[in-house]
Enzyme design. Structure first.
Site, PDB file in Angstrom:
ATOM      1  N   LYS B  62      40.975  48.028  42.548  1.00  0.00           N
ATOM      2  CA  LYS B  62      42.218  47.273  42.256  1.00  0.00           C
ATOM      3  C   LYS B  62      43.455  48.197  42.018  1.00  0.00           C
ATOM      4  O   LYS B  62      43.354  49.284  41.626  1.00  0.00           O
ATOM      5  CB  LYS B  62      41.986  46.469  41.201  1.00  0.00           C
ATOM      6  N   SER B 137      43.612  37.456  39.712  1.00  0.00           N
ATOM      7  CA  SER B 137      44.539  38.435  40.431  1.00  0.00           C
ATOM      8  C   SER B 137      43.781  39.435  41.211  1.00  0.00           C
ATOM      9  O   SER B 137      44.369  40.160  42.090  1.00  0.00           O
ATOM     10  CB  SER B 137      45.110  38.936  39.291  1.00  0.00           C
ATOM     11  N   SER B 161      40.454  37.076  36.189  1.00  0.00           N
ATOM     12  CA  SER B 161      40.936  37.683  37.379  1.00  0.00           C
ATOM     13  C   SER B 161      39.818  38.294  38.080  1.00  0.00           C
ATOM     14  O   SER B 161      40.060  38.814  39.217  1.00  0.00           O
ATOM     15  CB  SER B 161      42.004  38.596  36.885  1.00  0.00           C
TER      16      SER B 161
END
Ligand code: ZN
Lengths: 480, 464
Positions: B62, B137, B161
């Site tokens: 990420k 996310s 997330s």
């Protein structure tokens, strides 16, 4: 108004101090950077103290140790669990946009130093240093401003006193005791000019004898005890004049300019902060273990106040001498070693250590000069035994400070040993014979005329003779 | 070469260890897959394998993980061009275990979002239906794994997330116990909640990746030594285990999703597990508490983006104008909204009513779970109230977006372990089942998830 009217009402100042002390740890408060001592700007930095994305603080164990020592030195109640908070404000000297500090759960509370109560002691990090180019010297209106992050993240201990001080002189005296205490503990350089000791003062006035507190103002960043005293005096005078004129003191922050002696208010915009404190989620609470407390306790040396008290009590030194030996702990250490060596009366040795020694070495540590404590003790003993005159001994001390060595050897080498009484009697005889004028005057009651004869003897003996004894011999001889 | 797309990461690692698969070839294969990605899952793909490529498949990371010299922007324009001078501990742990960084994946800006539409660099499409969101996310990590553009990935979970995008993309996502994985080098959103974890094709891969992530880190005071070695899951039965179900009657839960979950409960019982309904009385206040605590912490965490030391700088003139313009240009709407909410919640006079109350709710939720785990081994819920929604469907309605995390936020507030696994399909889109256990129970949670995974037999994205 007639002059027989009673004096206008007397006012009493009420003063409290807020003190910031930079700790002398190996590394910064929350990262591994070495502390900076005037290195090139921005050379003592890392991603953590520059506030890079993703970095986290880790509390410096040595800083916690020093803070615990300070809390103990002030006889505080140490919190079994204290936490860090974030104090939020935007400023370029604060790379994270918040300062990690302590708020409603500080490391320690309720202490005492001398007769001043300590409100709280807590740990935090220092901000970076801003340098502003431009006329104002402040960030607003500066042409350019640059940031040096070397100082950013240096461990600070904040010490807040209760408003127990009643005069500028008492505030300065307390400041000196605090400085001596922290210096003795070795936890900080406590140098006001370099900023490792910073003082802010809160001051208000009230009619003498009343218990209520007036509105206080804050004096920021006084960088010497002299300025602290002057700044406070100026502010107290200002408040008194204001109140006597029917005005009211407004709560504000003031800056004292030592050059002009004037007080200027800092822009209120700069102080109107809502810091939005909240618990720092990146750090765990400080919960001192018994081992940590024991280690801090064991690291505490005898502190200046206690030492001065001991010198007065056990060695019967005068208060001023005892305090000087305690506040300048290097002199105290030298003194104690000299006493330990066994020669010389404590009061005399103390006298030499607090007068003759500083006259020669200034503010330096005697351990860094040639003179050994035992040597000074022997020298003082020789003076007491009248083996050497005081003035000759001062000459010997010059040599000891510069080159070291044994006082007796110096005395022999320079021929400074006290003239023996037989030899001295002859010299006195000669001096009387060649100063008949002075003899007559003395006999006629002009006591000070004896100086001419004494001077002649001292010249002849090159200072080896004891002035007091010479006087006595002359008086005996001329029968006055 | 073997068809790597048909293998999970653990199997590929096995081949590499046996010398049947060259780590470099594997890296190049996955690099090509990542390069070909058309979903917007990647913000950066590695140019070549590192010199010392090891025998674990490369990992997609990420964007908010700092990797030295590699663009790391947390999906925000305010960090455009930022290349950190250091690498996050979690990433370093994976690198030293033998997993090279394959690329940086797209995400909601500063991990604030549940659809990946808040990225400063464009949205990500769901590989099951490209008109839909992948969740967020960690949307890029989830989409990349689901689409076969990465063998596995790491993301972060603050209120859901990892789990929610894993559910919406039909993969496995583990939110570890708070403190199990170091946060050092993770660009912070809400420090007391952020936690790094794996997004993988199956439960075995999640356990394998998690095993290499855990450990106390001297750079993160809140990290702890993981109390036991992380086991690879092997269970095929659930005999003797009890599952407390929560949330199936909640308003806002899609009925069809609830039905898929009910079906899974039946599977649990078939495998020998016991299912009972439980109550988590304070969990309903989870979203409200979360949307005070997380923005409050974020408002401080994001104060450092001021244009002074790194990142783009806008505006000239005085300092305040520079701050304002830089932050105006650099932050997206949702980030600004949360900074304002958080700043307000911490303001003098409001702190107790908002932040103080939210912390009390948080404590109660943790107590609810402690009580629940006295009665049952695991708590199960739907991961997301709905399947993947249309791109643009909720962007104008922040509240609807916030409710995407309704079932995942309570576990985050309690700091406990929770995994999402694919439970089945609903109208051709994946539904996730969340299994939560007490702190540091990951090995047990993953074991149970493994047994269910085997029984459910979920198949990934249909490939052409
Ligand atoms: Zn540093």
């Amino acid at each position: 108004m007639s002059i027989t009217e009673p004096e206008a009402r007397a006012y009493e100042p009420v003063i409290g101090l807020e003190i910031h002390v930079q700790l002398k740890t190996r590394t910064k408060m929350f990262c591994g950077c070495a502390l900076s001592f005037g290195e090139e700007p921005n050379t003592r930095t890392c991603p953590i103290c520059l506030g890079h994305p993703g970095t986290l603080p880790v509390a410096n164990a040595e800083a916690v140790h020093f803070a615990l020592m300070i809390a103990m030195a002030f006889e505080c109640d140490i919190a079994p669990r204290s936490i860090f908070h974030r104090k939020n404000y935007f400023y370029p000297d604060l790379p994270k946009g918040y300062q990690i500090s302590q708020y409603d759960m500080p490391l320690a509370r309720n202490g005492r130093l001398g007769d001043v109560r300590i409100h709280r002691v807590h740990l935090e990090e220092d901000a970076a240093k801003l340098v502003h180019a431009g006329a104002s010297g402040r960030i607003h209106g500066a042409q350019t401003s640059v940031v040096d992050f070397n100082r950013g993240g240096t461990p600070l201990v904040e010490i807040v006193t209760e408003p127990d001080l009643r005069s500028p002189a008492a505030a300065a005296e307390f400041g000196r005791l605090l400085q001596a205490t922290l210096r003795r503990m070795g936890v900080s350089d406590v140098n006001m000019e370099e900023g490792s000791l910073r003082l802010d003062a809160n001051v208000s006035i009230r009619p003498a004898g009343e218990a209520t507190l007036g509105t206080k103002t804050e004096l920021k960043n006084m960088n010497s005890f002299r300025f602290l005293e002057r700044g406070l005096s100026a502010e107290i005078a200002r408040q008194e004049e204001l109140v006597r004129g029917g005005g009211e003191v407004e709560q504000e922050t003031l800056h004292y300019d030592p050059q002009s002696g004037g007080l200027t208010a800092l822009r209120t915009k700069e102080e109107a902060h809502d810091y939005r404190y909240f618990p720092e989620p990146d750090l765990v609470p400080i919960a001192p273990t018994e081992a940590m407390l024991e280690r801090a306790r064991a690291a505490l040396p005898e502190l200046p106040a206690a030492r001065a008290e001991r010198f007065e009590r056990e060695l019967e030194l005068p208060g001023d001498t005892a305090r000087l030996l305690s506040f300048r702990s290097e002199l105290g250490d030298f003194f104690e070693e000299a006493i330990e060596a066994g020669d010389g009366d404590a009061r005399s040795v103390a006298n030499w250590v607090t007068n003759e020694l500083p006259a020669r070495i200034g503010g330096a540590d005697p351990a860094d000069t040639g003179v050994e404590p035992a040597a000074l003790a022997r020298l003082v003993a020789m003076v007491e035994a009248k083996e050497v005159s005081r003035s000759a001994a001062q000459e010997v001390l010059d040599v000891l400070v510069a080159d070291g060595g044994d006082p007796r050897a110096v005395v022999d080498a320079k021929g400074l040993s006290r003239a023996d009484t037989g030899e001295l009697a002859e010299i006195v005889e000669r001096a009387i014979a060649s100063n008949q004028d002075a003899v007559d005057k003395v006999r006629a009651g002009k006591a000070q005329a004896i100086g001419a004869i004494v001077g002649a003897v001292m010249r002849e003996t090159k200072g080896r003779a004891d002035g007091g004894e010479v006087q006595r011999m002359i008086r005996e001889r001329i029968g006055s | 070469m073997t068809d790597l797309l048909s293998l999970n990461a653990a199997a590929q690692a096995g081949l590499m260890r046996n010398g049947e698969l060259s780590p470099r070839e594997a890296f190049d294969f996955w690099r090509a897959r990542a390069e070909e990605d058309e979903l917007g899952a990647y913000l950066w793909v590695a140019e070549a394998a590192p010199e010392d490529v090891g025998d674990l498949p490369p990992v997609a990371v990420k964007d908010l993980f700092c990797v030295e010299g590699v663009p790391s922007t947390a999906g925000s324009r305010i960090l455009e061009g930022y290349r950190p001078p250091y690498t996050a501990t979690s990433v370093r742990n994976l690198q030293s275990a033998g997993a090279a960084v394959l690329g940086k994946t797209n995400q909601d800006e500063f991990a604030m979002g549940s659809s990946n539409e808040n990225s400063g660099y464009g949205p990500v499409q769901n590989p099951w239906d490209r008109s839909r969101v992948p969740g967020g996310s960690s949307g890029g990590s989830a989409a990349a794994v689901a689409a076969g553009a990465a063998p596995w990935a790491i993301g972060t979970d603050t209120g859901g997330s990892i789990r929610q995008p894993a559910a919406l993309c039909g993969i496995v996502g583990l939110k570890p116990t708070y403190g199990a994985v170091s946060r050092y080098g993770m660009i912070a959103f809400a420090s007391s909640l952020d936690q790094c974890g794996p997004l993988t094709r199956d439960v075995t891969d999640a356990a394998l990746l998690f095993r290499h992530l855990v450990g106390r880190d001297r750079c993160d005071s809140t990290s702890v030594e993981y109390p036991e070695p992380v086991r690879l899951p092997s269970a095929e039965r659930l005999d003797g285990l009890s599952f407390g179900v929560w949330g199936l009657e909640e308003e806002g839960l899609d009925r069809a999703v609830a039905d898929v979950i009910r079906g899974t409960l039946g599977t649990i019982e078939e495998l020998g597990g016991a299912v009972e309904e439980i109550e988590l009385p304070s969990a309903r206040q989870g979203i409200a508490a979360y949307y005070v605590i997380a923005p409050a912490e974020a408002s401080a965490n994001l104060a450092r983006y001021d244009g002074v030391r790194y990142g783009p700088r806008s505006g000239d003139g005085d300092l305040d104008a520079m701050y304002e313009q830089t932050r105006h240009d650099g932050f997206g709407d949702e980030v600004k909204r949360r900074i304002m909410i958080g700043t307000y919640a911490l303001s003098s006079g409001y702190y107790e009513a908002y932040y103080g109350t939210a912390q009390k709710v948080r404590t109660r939720i943790a107590e609810d779970f402690r009580a629940a785990f006295k009665a049952v081994d695991f708590v199960v819920t739907p991961t997301s109230p709905t399947v993947a929604f249309e791109l643009g469907e909720r962007t104008a309605d922040p509240l609807a977006m916030y409710l995407s995390d309704y079932f995942t936020v309570p576990m985050s507030l309690a700091g406990i372990a929770a995994v999402s696994i694919p439970a089945g399909l609903c109208d051709g889109l994946p539904v996730g089942l969340q299994i939560a256990g007490p702190a540091f129970s990951e090995s047990r949670v993953l074991d149970a998830a493994h047994a269910l995974e085997k029984a459910i037999g979920f198949e990934g994205v249909p490939r052409a």
